[in-house]
Design an enzyme around this catalytic site. Structure first.
Site, PDB file in Angstrom:
ATOM      1  N   SER A  76       0.630  -1.302  -0.023  1.00  0.00           N
ATOM      2  CA  SER A  76       0.166  -0.017   0.005  1.00  0.00           C
ATOM      3  C   SER A  76       0.840   1.369  -0.079  1.00  0.00           C
ATOM      4  O   SER A  76       0.326   2.333  -0.332  1.00  0.00           O
ATOM      5  CB  SER A  76      -0.778   0.059   1.098  1.00  0.00           C
ATOM      6  OG  SER A  76      -1.879  -0.644   1.110  1.00  0.00           O
ATOM      7  N   LYS A  79       0.686   3.567  -2.779  1.00  0.00           N
ATOM      8  CA  LYS A  79      -0.536   4.475  -3.178  1.00  0.00           C
ATOM      9  C   LYS A  79      -0.263   5.990  -3.449  1.00  0.00           C
ATOM     10  O   LYS A  79      -0.601   6.687  -3.856  1.00  0.00           O
ATOM     11  CB  LYS A  79      -1.657   4.116  -2.041  1.00  0.00           C
ATOM     12  CG  LYS A  79      -2.338   2.738  -2.393  1.00  0.00           C
ATOM     13  CD  LYS A  79      -2.963   2.173  -1.057  1.00  0.00           C
ATOM     14  CE  LYS A  79      -3.718   0.943  -1.372  1.00  0.00           C
ATOM     15  NZ  LYS A  79      -4.272   0.322  -0.370  1.00  0.00           N
ATOM     16  N   TYR A 201      -2.847  -2.165 -10.650  1.00  0.00           N
ATOM     17  CA  TYR A 201      -2.716  -1.816  -8.795  1.00  0.00           C
ATOM     18  C   TYR A 201      -2.113  -3.044  -8.201  1.00  0.00           C
ATOM     19  O   TYR A 201      -1.186  -2.653  -7.337  1.00  0.00           O
ATOM     20  CB  TYR A 201      -4.193  -1.876  -8.460  1.00  0.00           C
ATOM     21  CG  TYR A 201      -4.383  -1.824  -6.997  1.00  0.00           C
ATOM     22  CD1 TYR A 201      -4.010  -0.669  -6.063  1.00  0.00           C
ATOM     23  CD2 TYR A 201      -4.890  -3.107  -6.356  1.00  0.00           C
ATOM     24  CE1 TYR A 201      -4.101  -0.805  -4.773  1.00  0.00           C
ATOM     25  CE2 TYR A 201      -4.881  -3.004  -4.914  1.00  0.00           C
ATOM     26  CZ  TYR A 201      -4.437  -1.769  -4.245  1.00  0.00           C
ATOM     27  OH  TYR A 201      -4.451  -1.842  -2.876  1.00  0.00           O
ATOM     28  N   TYR A 253      -4.716   4.474   7.841  1.00  0.00           N
ATOM     29  CA  TYR A 253      -6.225   3.796   7.712  1.00  0.00           C
ATOM     30  C   TYR A 253      -6.876   4.218   9.168  1.00  0.00           C
ATOM     31  O   TYR A 253      -6.724   5.380   9.468  1.00  0.00           O
ATOM     32  CB  TYR A 253      -6.015   2.390   7.754  1.00  0.00           C
ATOM     33  CG  TYR A 253      -5.010   1.821   6.737  1.00  0.00           C
ATOM     34  CD1 TYR A 253      -5.112   2.077   5.458  1.00  0.00           C
ATOM     35  CD2 TYR A 253      -4.050   1.100   7.190  1.00  0.00           C
ATOM     36  CE1 TYR A 253      -4.453   1.818   4.612  1.00  0.00           C
ATOM     37  CE2 TYR A 253      -2.985   0.590   6.147  1.00  0.00           C
ATOM     38  CZ  TYR A 253      -3.208   0.750   4.891  1.00  0.00           C
ATOM     39  OH  TYR A 253      -2.691   0.427   3.982  1.00  0.00           O
ATOM     40  N   VAL A 271       0.872  -3.561   4.198  1.00  0.00           N
ATOM     41  CA  VAL A 271       0.842  -5.041   4.736  1.00  0.00           C
ATOM     42  C   VAL A 271       2.033  -5.839   4.766  1.00  0.00           C
ATOM     43  O   VAL A 271       2.191  -6.803   5.031  1.00  0.00           O
ATOM     44  CB  VAL A 271      -0.418  -5.758   4.059  1.00  0.00           C
ATOM     45  CG1 VAL A 271      -1.856  -5.210   4.741  1.00  0.00           C
ATOM     46  CG2 VAL A 271      -0.394  -6.010   2.675  1.00  0.00           C
TER      47      VAL A 271
HETATM   48  N1  GLN Z   1      -2.032  -5.171  -2.277  1.00  0.00           N
HETATM   49  C1  GLN Z   1      -2.674  -5.015  -0.724  1.00  0.00           C
HETATM   50  C2  GLN Z   1      -4.090  -4.917  -1.147  1.00  0.00           C
HETATM   51  O1  GLN Z   1      -4.588  -4.358  -2.057  1.00  0.00           O
HETATM   52  C3  GLN Z   1      -2.213  -3.784  -0.249  1.00  0.00           C
HETATM   53  C4  GLN Z   1      -2.735  -3.559   1.006  1.00  0.00           C
HETATM   54  C5  GLN Z   1      -1.975  -3.040   2.214  1.00  0.00           C
HETATM   55  O2  GLN Z   1      -0.845  -2.763   1.944  1.00  0.00           O
HETATM   56  N2  GLN Z   1      -2.736  -2.311   3.036  1.00  0.00           N
HETATM   57  O3  GLN Z   1      -4.817  -5.610  -0.240  1.00  0.00           O
END
Ligand code: GLN
Length: 330
Positions: A76, A79, A201, A253, A271
């Site tokens: 993530s 992003k 993505y 988050y 994650v």
């Molecule tokens: N690729 C992961 C997902 O889309 C990324 C989520 C994350 O790092 N919080 O669930």
């Protein structure tokens, strides 16, 4: 130790900074809470003991401890950078029609859209990030992927690659993300081929970096968009404020409020167990430790950042607003 020079202004000696990082590393390496992400099967294979902390200053000094060369997928944290590219491709006003800037207070993978506008809430949660990535320009899947990889090259200063096993692992199990994409297609928030948007993505999430890279990328944002190691611009200066604002309010988050309150700097977690944090005009911070808490943030990463913020007085609304200075040279 970092020393308080005068009210609200902190002078940090470089050798002291390294020992601050060493102390934090040895203090938290025995912390055994949290669990590595396993909903993407390939991520479950990671060694939970890996742990590194890295700081890169806006004048290019590097301080790092632990497994800072260990490679992992950015997840993530990507992003943040995809949002910058979408802003460069379309401008602020258009991007705002497709993705908002409001924190959700919900988990990163919640299947929710704003009731009235039907937009995903913000570009730092999965739904918003999928919408953001669908905006990246290019005449086909390969050109779009190459534009994303070129962007990461500018931020890291080197070629980057997609981990194919992690990409295919997520592509074959990412039904929740697929559901979000379909919901957004239904409301006209995504208009290109959604499988292509999802592939891009998943690929951006599977880009391989190390903790050192996280700190360089963070330092690039801290340095108004110019990579302090290569001296090259990675993103248009005018979008730094947009990127850092959504990181500050949404990057952690449903822990974003508490993070802003206690740590007080823009940040983004993934994650993979990475946290990237930005002290504007000062430094970038990268922490990597795979075990996550219930909100999907690195357990050791959060603790390290809390202590670093306190010890170096990094909180934006304390100590003169992030006025810590690291003296150049040893
Ligand atoms: N690729 C992961 C997902 O889309 C990324 C989520 C994350 O790092 N919080 O669930």
């Amino acid at each position: 130790m970092a020393k308080q020079a005068n009210s609200g202004d902190l002078e940090i000696n470089p050798s002291s900074l390294l020992s601050v990082l060493q102390d934090l590393h040895s203090k938290y390496k025995s912390l055994q809470e949290g669990a590595v992400a396993n909903y993407i099967p390939e991520l479950a294979k990671v060694n939970p003991d890996l742990f590194s902390i890295c700081i890169v200053t806006v004048d290019g000094q590097v301080y790092e401890v632990g497994d800072y060369q260990q490679l992992f997928t950015i997840q993530s944290i990507s992003k943040v950078f995809a949002y910058g590219l979408a802003l460069e491709d379309h401008g602020r006003d258009y991007v705002l029609t497709r993705v908002g800037v409001e924190p959700t207070g919900d988990a990163f993978n919640s299947i929710i859209l704003d009731e009235q506008s039907k937009r995903p809430y913000n570009p730092m949660v999965n739904a918003g990030a999928i919408a953001t990535t669908s905006l990246i320009k290019g005449t086909g899947a390969t050109e779009r992927l190459n534009r994303v990889l070129d962007m990461f090259h500018r931020y890291t200063g080197h070629d980057v690659f997609v981990d194919i096993s992690v990409f295919t692992s997520e592509r074959s199990t990412g039904h929740r993300n697929r559901a979000m994409a379909h919901l957004m297609l239904n409301f006209g928030m995504i208009d290109q081929n959604i499988e292509q948007a999802l592939d891009l993505y998943f690929q951006q999430c599977a880009v391989i970096v190390n903790c050192h890279d996280l700190a360089v990328m963070a330092a690039t944002l801290a340095n108004k968009g110019v990579n302090p190691i290569t001296g090259k611009r990675a993103v248009d200066h005018q979008y730094i404020k947009d990127i850092l604002s959504v990181m500050y309010t949404c990057g952690m988050y449903n822990f974003a409020g508490e993070w802003a309150y206690t740590v007080g700097i823009p940040a983004k977690s993934g994650v993979c167990g990475g946290i990237l944090a930005v002290v504007p005009n000062q430094m970038g911070i990268g922490v990597f430790s795979p075990p996550l808490d219930a909100r999907g943030n690195s357990v050791r990463g959060v603790e390290v950042c809390k202590e670093l913020s306190q010890q170096l007085c990094l909180h934006m609304f304390a100590c003169g607003g992030g006025s810590s200075k690291i003296e150049s040279g040893e």
